[in-house]
Design an enzyme around this catalytic site. Structure first.
Site, PDB file in Angstrom:
ATOM      1  N   THR A  89      -0.758 -98.473 -98.050  1.00 20.16           N
ATOM      2  CA  THR A  89       0.179 -97.339 -98.065  1.00 20.16           C
ATOM      3  C   THR A  89       0.431 -96.776 -96.788  1.00 20.16           C
ATOM      4  O   THR A  89       1.638 -96.500 -96.740  1.00 20.16           O
ATOM      5  CB  THR A  89      -0.540 -96.028 -99.145  1.00 20.16           C
ATOM      6  OG1 THR A  89      -0.845 -96.666-100.224  1.00 20.16           O
ATOM      7  CG2 THR A  89       0.456 -95.071 -99.348  1.00 20.16           C
ATOM      8  N   CYS A  90      -0.265 -96.847 -95.964  1.00 19.69           N
ATOM      9  CA  CYS A  90      -0.080 -96.269 -94.735  1.00 19.69           C
ATOM     10  C   CYS A  90       1.117 -96.987 -93.924  1.00 19.69           C
ATOM     11  O   CYS A  90       2.107 -96.943 -93.183  1.00 19.69           O
ATOM     12  CB  CYS A  90      -1.079 -96.288 -93.527  1.00 19.69           C
ATOM     13  SG  CYS A  90      -2.310 -95.074 -94.379  1.00 19.69           S
ATOM     14  N   THR A  91       0.840 -98.794 -94.090  1.00 16.67           N
ATOM     15  CA  THR A  91       1.767 -99.517 -93.466  1.00 16.67           C
ATOM     16  C   THR A  91       3.114 -99.223 -94.095  1.00 16.67           C
ATOM     17  O   THR A  91       4.203 -99.492 -93.466  1.00 16.67           O
ATOM     18  CB  THR A  91       1.261-100.919 -93.896  1.00 16.67           C
ATOM     19  OG1 THR A  91       0.170-101.265 -93.359  1.00 16.67           O
ATOM     20  CG2 THR A  91       2.209-102.054 -93.373  1.00 16.67           C
TER      21      THR A  91
END
Length: 154
Positions: A48-50
């Site tokens: 999700t962060c990527t």
């Protein structure tokens, strides 16, 4: 220890954090110059962060056109953030909150995991918090279109 998210309409807590370009970034340096979107994210190299950091890169001009500087913040160390930024060719500088001071000041640190929940804070040129959103879980995120709609209200 219970952390509290700063209230909309209150002064945004200042911080000094090391960035992936080697500079120390403070919130105060943008006062009177630019609106700022603080985007706390849990950990580099997670799915999700990527996706979120790559979306900030893709939409960078949309934020810049509205006079907003995007400052992604994570508890990762600078070398990890540099590798993350390089691997995914990100256009935004990432800030390291390794000591967790900014995460605590903004009420996003999850003490049980010792990383920040995903959260967004829109700070105007006067240094006042104008909008915030803290995700229910670190695995969810706002879409840039929603964030840009909030920026348009400034």
């Amino acid at each position: 220890m219970t952390l509290t998210v700063p209230a909309v309409g209150s002064p945004a807590p200042d911080f000094s954090l090391h960035s992936t370009n080697g500079e120390v970034v403070t919130l105060a340096q943008f006062k009177g110059k630019a609106n700022v979107l603080l985007a706390f994210f849990p950990l580099a190299f997670t799915s999700t962060c990527t996706a979120e950091m790559c979306a900030f890169t893709e939409d960078y001009s949309s934020f810049a056109d509205q006079g907003v500087v995007v400052l992604p913040v994570s508890v990762d160390a600078v070398p990890s953030l540099k590798a993350f930024k390089t691997q995914y060719n990100m256009g935004v500088e990432l800030l390291s909150d390794f000591k967790r001071e900014a995460s605590r000041a903004y009420g996003t640190l999850m003490e049980s995991t010792f990383f920040s929940n995903r959260a967004y804070f829109l700070v105007d040129k006067a240094g006042v918090l104008r909008w915030s959103y803290v995700e229910e879980t670190p695995g969810t995120k706002r879409e840039n279109s929603e964030i840009l709609a909030e920026i348009a209200k400034l």
